[in-house]
Write an enzyme that holds these catalytic residues in place. Structure first.
Site, mmCIF file in Angstrom:
data_model
loop_
_atom_site.group_PDB
_atom_site.id
_atom_site.type_symbol
_atom_site.label_atom_id
_atom_site.label_comp_id
_atom_site.label_asym_id
_atom_site.label_seq_id
_atom_site.Cartn_x
_atom_site.Cartn_y
_atom_site.Cartn_z
ATOM 1 N N ASP A 1 29.315 39.730 50.025
ATOM 2 C CA ASP A 1 28.443 40.484 49.119
ATOM 3 C C ASP A 1 29.275 41.457 48.273
ATOM 4 O O ASP A 1 30.460 41.723 48.564
ATOM 5 C CB ASP A 1 27.418 41.257 49.965
ATOM 6 N N ASP B 1 17.963 38.419 44.851
ATOM 7 C CA ASP B 1 17.289 39.044 45.990
ATOM 8 C C ASP B 1 15.783 38.836 45.920
ATOM 9 O O ASP B 1 15.061 39.189 46.849
ATOM 10 C CB ASP B 1 17.580 40.547 46.027
HETATM 11 C C1 DGJ Z 1 22.342 42.571 48.811
HETATM 12 C C2 DGJ Z 1 22.108 41.113 49.049
HETATM 13 O O1 DGJ Z 1 21.751 40.477 47.871
HETATM 14 C C3 DGJ Z 1 21.039 40.960 50.127
HETATM 15 O O2 DGJ Z 1 20.763 39.595 50.324
HETATM 16 C C4 DGJ Z 1 21.514 41.608 51.389
HETATM 17 O O3 DGJ Z 1 22.623 40.907 51.879
HETATM 18 C C5 DGJ Z 1 21.860 43.065 51.132
HETATM 19 N N1 DGJ Z 1 22.760 43.198 50.032
HETATM 20 C C6 DGJ Z 1 22.475 43.683 52.357
HETATM 21 O O4 DGJ Z 1 22.934 44.931 52.121
#
Ligand code: DGJ
Length: 750
Positions: free
Chosen positions: A459, A524
């Site tokens: 990430d 997300d």
């Molecule tokens: C952002 C990501 O896009 C989410 O899927 C998740 O992993 C969060 N970060 C976790 O902090």
């Protein structure tokens, strides 16, 4: 590649051409040894022997109030050559040498379908190497390397990765805007005599400025008409512009956006652009997508060289967030395995001191309270249930409240005297520093050695700003290169591990990162209605097997809207499927329904991942996408070798098609419009059957009483329909409620 020489005659200037032919496109460049090569053509395939004839200057007069020296568009246009369009290079040497021109051009020996030119400016004392390759999927890959041949520093502000010619018939440019949870929002703007331009200065690929666009000519549809597209394979800042030229055409330049002082070349140093991938198609935007998907499939670095069937994920983020309890997680793993999940990905919240998003990034070892015996007990439990274990990490980041920051406050990107600007409470590590990269490699290596981890969700949750390295110079570019190097180092040490590129959802989706990783987290946003638009945008460039798509909870956490499980599943199904919900909380019938969808995905994934994708709109808020193989080719060929030829439309229309139809809004027409399926064969009938599992009776709403005899037949063993009719007049649809989907399989019956 063929080189043609015009015989010339009279006052006509003879000329030499380099011609590259793809399957359905060609490009022609006019070369002389004494200047940068001239762009003559990029468009639909020319016959092998075709030649422009006279050199370009033999065909152009000197317009009034113009220079006597005519300067047409070159593959690398620059100010010093009498060019008044934008230059492919902005550079100077302490205020001098601002106007470059090339007095020498050598073509370097190359492979078929590839041309490499070395241009030399012995006044400004620099050289430029432009590499152009056209593959058999009509994807042109261009890159540029600038070298400082002088004896003083050269400051570079812009270096085009590629300069493309567009015909004057182009009239609309399609690009994307957006934000977190709303990536790939399409926008169409007219091309005018003013310059069209997009810049990204966020230091990562970004949610709002995807590094790609397509350009259409009047009348182009999803499946017909001349269209052009370009995408920069780079995970940082970028810039592209389309500028009208006085011969009625356009130049399209694309490259890395450089911050002031970011690229200063010492004598003998080089600056290499990222690769620019571009394509043109006479088969509309679906044809363009096919070409980009094929190019991406060649780049993807699958462990062992071959893509395995994409395993169904369960991602823990929306199920437990930071609240990690071993009992809960083992229960969740049991519930996931029971519905058919194949890979359990432990998201954020597992590492030392990570109980919320305000602390701990940088301290990459298991939290002693949550995981007193490390991650192995959970990973072993997951593996004992027949699933792979995956782990979330965010290596480039550090929270000020972390052991790492307390020990090394100087390891962040920063500019002396400027405040450290946080985003999601975090700062960015300067991973171009060897000791920082070493620390991160050691942490990741230790995790991967201690526990059986098959997958990393990598990430990256903030934009870069005050991105100063060392003495305070801009470090955006170094950061991207250091990221690629770090990922490669981890992959070299652990070659079986797959990696997902996530960045607050879809802020790092590009061919650059996908040369090093295997999947992207598209957004997300798991709201299926929003996802339809996001995924349709992503599919213009990204092939479905790398597009992470999860069935989320209802209501959706990012929008608060609820959709039936059948719609959520049908929207996620064509991508790389996952579940992002606490499946323990589903009642028995929902769990059974989700299990049926997962089983359907498993039965279809070989067909969904590797072939072509066609998208279309039927009207009245019905959109569709079809996945299939072209007639005459081996199914699943794309999975055998990344470099294998896939879904060549030259092989003919499709034998087998999986059709996903989505109704987004309530109907405003009494009868739904039929869907015309231009990819079908005209010479045979198709057996058409409906595949989506029947939702429980309570979910069907007004839908059931409105089924038609045809719909009942499609559900009940299928119906035989004529391919030519379906292509020309279309497939009739049942009445569908808003936020619903149907999935059909069409099989040719020769
Ligand atoms: C952002 C990501 O896009 C989410 O899927 C998740 O992993 C969060 N970060 C976790 O902090």
């Amino acid at each position: 590649m063929s080189v043609a020489r015009d015989a010339g005659g009279g006052g006509i200037q003879p000329a030499e051409y380099v011609t590259l032919h793809g399957r359905a496109s060609s490009l022609v460049i006019e070369v002389s040894g004494a200047e940068a090569p001239l762009w003559r053509y990029w468009g639909p395939r020319l016959p092998d022997a075709s030649s422009p004839g006279p050199g370009l200057r033999s065909t152009r007069h000197v317009p009034p109030s113009s220079l006597e020296f005519d300067q047409p568009l070159t593959i690398f246009p620059t100010f010093g050559a009498g060019w008044f369009g934008r230059s492919a290079l902005h550079a100077h040497r302490d205020g001098q040498a601002f106007a470059q021109a090339f007095g020498q051009c050598d073509q370097l020996p190359g492979e078929p379908r590839r041309a490499t030119f070395r241009l030399l400016d012995d006044v400004a004392r620099l050289s430029v190497t432009v590499d152009i390759a056209l593959d058999d999927h009509d994807v042109l890959t261009m890159s540029t390397v600038l070298r400082n041949e002088g004896d003083a520093v050269l400051d570079v502000g812009w270096l085009a990765a590629g300069v493309l010619p567009l015909p004057g018939a182009c009239d609309t440019v399609h690009s994307f805007y957006g934000q977190w949870s709303a990536e790939f929002q399409p926008q169409a703007e007219p091309l005018t005599r003013s310059t069209w331009e997009r810049q990204n200065r966020r230091g990562r690929t970004s949610h709002d400025t995807f590094p790609g666009a397509s350009v259409t000519t009047p009348g182009a549809t999803f499946d017909t008409g001349l269209v052009y597209g370009a995408h920069l394979g780079w995970s940082g800042n970028h810039e592209q512009f389309i500028e009208w030229l006085h011969d009625g055409g356009y130049q399209w330049q694309f490259g890395e956006w450089l911050a002031p002082g970011e690229a200063r070349l010492a004598p003998g140093e080089t600056l290499a652009s990222p690769p620019l991938h571009a394509s043109c198609s006479v088969e509309g935007r679906n044809g363009l997508a096919r070409n980009f998907h094929a190019a991406l499939r060649r780049l993807l670095p699958w462990p062992g060289g071959t893509m395995r069937p994409r395993p169904v994920h369960l991602n823990t983020w929306e199920a437990v967030y930071f609240d990690h309890r071993l009992d809960d997680l083992t229960d969740l793993a049991d519930a996931a395995a029971a519905i058919g999940v194949e890979r359990f990905v432990l998201d954020d919240g597992w590492f030392h001191g990570r109980h919320h998003d305000r602390a701990a990034l940088g301290d990459w070892w298991p939290d002693e309270g949550k995981y007193p015996h490390g991650l192995a007990p959970l990973a072993d439990h997951v593996r004992a249930r027949g699933m792979e274990f995956g782990l979330w990490v965010e290596p480039e980041m550090v929270n000020p409240d972390s052991d790492l920051f307390r020990a090394h406050p100087d390891w962040t990107l920063q500019i002396a005297g400027r405040p450290l600007l946080t985003g999601r409470n975090q700062l960015v590590l300067d991973i171009s520093r060897p000791e920082v990269a070493q620390y991160l490699f050691d942490c990741l290596d230790a995790l991967l050695r201690a526990t059986s981890i098959a997958y990393l969700k990598w990430d990256m949750n903030r934009d870069l700003t005050t991105a100063g390295v060392g003495s305070g110079a801009a470090g955006y570019r170094k950061q991207v290169l250091a990221l690629y190097a770090l990922i490669d180092r981890v992959r070299a040490a652990h070659p079986a591990v797959e990696i997902e590129s996530c960045s607050s959802g879809g802020a790092r989706i590009d061919f650059g990162v996908l040369r090093h990783t295997h999947r992207v987290w598209t957004s997300d946003c798991n709201d299926a209605l929003s996802r339809v638009a996001i995924q349709r945008g992503a599919l213009q460039f990204i092939s479905p097997e790398v597009m992470g798509a999860h069935v989320g909870p209802a209501p959706a956490h990012t929008t608060g809207r609820s959709q039936p499980l059948a719609f959520r599943a049908a929207v996620a199904l064509p991508g790389h499927l996952g579940v992002e919900a606490d499946v323990r909380r589903l009642d028995e019938s929902e769990r059974a329904e989700l299990a049926a969808w997962i089983a359907l995905y498993k039965s279809l994934r070989d067909r969904l991942h590797g072939g072509r994708v066609w998208q279309g709109e039927a009207g009245d808020s019905i959109v569709w996408q079809a996945h299939g193989e072209a007639h005459g080719e081996a199914r699943g060929e794309a999975r055998v070798e990344p470099s294998a030829s896939v879904s060549d439309p030259a092989a003919g229309p499709a034998d087998e098609v999986l059709l996903f139809v989505y109704r987004l809004q309530p109907p405003t027409f009494r009868y739904p419009p039929a869907i015309r399926l231009p990819m079908l064969r005209r010479d045979c009938a198709y057996r058409v059957e409906r595949l989506d599992p029947l939702p429980p009776a309570a979910d069907t709403g007004i839908h059931r009483p409105n089924t038609t005899p045809l719909d009942d037949a499609l559900r009940d063993g299928g119906a035989t329909l004529d391919g030519a009719w379906l292509a020309a007049a279309g497939l009739p649809l049942p009445r569908m409620p808003a936020e619903s989907a149907i999935i059909l399989r069409l099989n040719a019956q020769p």
